[in-house]
Enzyme design. Structure first.
Site, mmCIF file in Angstrom:
data_model
loop_
_atom_site.group_PDB
_atom_site.id
_atom_site.type_symbol
_atom_site.label_atom_id
_atom_site.label_comp_id
_atom_site.label_asym_id
_atom_site.label_seq_id
_atom_site.Cartn_x
_atom_site.Cartn_y
_atom_site.Cartn_z
ATOM 1 N N THR A 116 0.837 -1.206 0.000
ATOM 2 C CA THR A 116 0.000 0.000 0.000
ATOM 3 C C THR A 116 0.870 1.253 0.000
ATOM 4 O O THR A 116 0.576 2.231 -0.702
ATOM 5 C CB THR A 116 -0.945 0.000 1.221
ATOM 6 O OG1 THR A 116 -1.695 -1.211 1.229
ATOM 7 C CG2 THR A 116 -1.903 1.175 1.169
ATOM 8 N N ASP B 52 -0.935 -4.703 9.278
ATOM 9 C CA ASP B 52 -1.470 -6.037 9.024
ATOM 10 C C ASP B 52 -2.805 -6.236 9.730
ATOM 11 O O ASP B 52 -3.660 -6.985 9.252
ATOM 12 C CB ASP B 52 -0.459 -7.095 9.474
ATOM 13 C CG ASP B 52 0.858 -6.957 8.724
ATOM 14 O OD1 ASP B 52 0.835 -7.051 7.485
ATOM 15 O OD2 ASP B 52 1.903 -6.726 9.368
ATOM 16 N N LYS C 240 2.000 -4.872 13.042
ATOM 17 C CA LYS C 240 2.796 -4.547 11.863
ATOM 18 C C LYS C 240 4.015 -5.472 11.823
ATOM 19 O O LYS C 240 4.380 -6.065 12.824
ATOM 20 C CB LYS C 240 3.262 -3.086 11.901
ATOM 21 C CG LYS C 240 2.101 -2.109 11.757
ATOM 22 C CD LYS C 240 2.519 -0.656 11.830
ATOM 23 C CE LYS C 240 3.678 -0.307 10.932
ATOM 24 N NZ LYS C 240 3.433 -0.666 9.515
ATOM 25 N N GLU D 195 10.101 0.839 11.438
ATOM 26 C CA GLU D 195 8.764 1.449 11.412
ATOM 27 C C GLU D 195 8.388 1.984 12.784
ATOM 28 O O GLU D 195 7.853 3.083 12.905
ATOM 29 C CB GLU D 195 7.738 0.411 10.941
ATOM 30 C CG GLU D 195 7.863 0.050 9.475
ATOM 31 C CD GLU D 195 6.972 -1.094 9.060
ATOM 32 O OE1 GLU D 195 6.768 -1.262 7.838
ATOM 33 O OE2 GLU D 195 6.481 -1.822 9.938
#
Length: 222
Positions: free
Chosen positions: A32, A85, A95, A104
């Site tokens: 994404t 996720d 995630k 992240e």
């Protein structure tokens, strides 16, 4: 293009509306986010640059002519854009499916605002159906796995995968995460664990969700 890819594309496009002039943009990792980078390209002369959460994201940003800063070289990151996720209605996340959870989490923590971009399939009532990634020092793999089992999780070594930090990942299966902040703290205390893919204590500030027709801003559970 499949319906799933169209949803990713739509929510990535919607995130662009949150980018302001001269921003340094934190950029996550994943399919994404790759669409987001494409939409960010026309703004490369409007923003100051980006901070990347993975080597793959850094490469994509640079290929699109976007200046990439090292996190140590910037004082403020006004906004961080990334996927997830799983997302619950308290804006807590799982995630790390792509393996970039440590960087992240660092960039999310360093950013003033974290905007999570997902499609409707990622919204859940209880986190944990998606296996929870845990980044672990290689020498601690077996020990950390045994400690996770004591906490009622089933860890599976993601064989053949090495993170950008030269570590390994254990994916924890069959765990209903009813108290995400508590679980995040407990797992982080296991010696050898670098990062847990639970973004609970520092979750998202805004969650944008795409369905078959629209992109909407998710309402937090109160």
């Amino acid at each position: 293009m499949s319906n799933a890819e169209l949803k990713k594309q739509a929510v990535a496009r919607a995130a662009i509306d949150y980018i302001e002039y001269d921003d340094i943009v934190g950029v996550g990792t994943g399919s994404t986010v790759n669409y987001f980078i494409e939409y960010l390209k026309p703004l490369k002369n409007k923003i100051s640059g980006a901070v990347a959460s993975s080597l793959s994201t850094q490469k994509k940003l640079e290929e699109n002519g976007i200046k990439v800063f090292n996190l140590n070289d910037v004082n403020d990151i006004p906004i961080y854009i990334d996927g997830a996720d799983e997302v619950n209605l308290n804006f807590q996340l799982i995630k790390g499916g792509g393996g970039a959870l440590t960087r992240e989490k660092i960039i999310a923590g360093a950013s003033a605002k974290f905007i999570c971009i997902v499609d409707e399939s990622k919204i859940v009532d209880v986190l944990g159906k998606f296996p929870l990634p845990v980044e672990v020092l290689p020498m601690a793999r077996s020990f950390a796995a045994r400690e996770i089992i004591k906490k009622q999780g089933m860890p599976v070594w993601r064989e053949g995968f090495i993170t950008d930090n030269d570590n390994i990942i254990l994916d924890i299966h069959h765990m209903d995460i009813l108290e995400p902040i508590k679980m995040e703290k407990v797992l982080n205390q296991i010696p050898g664990v670098v990062t847990v893919g639970l973004f609970a204590e520092r979750g998202a500030d805004i969650v944008l969700v795409s369905d078959a027709k629209t992109v909407k801003k998710l309402k937090i559970n109160k």
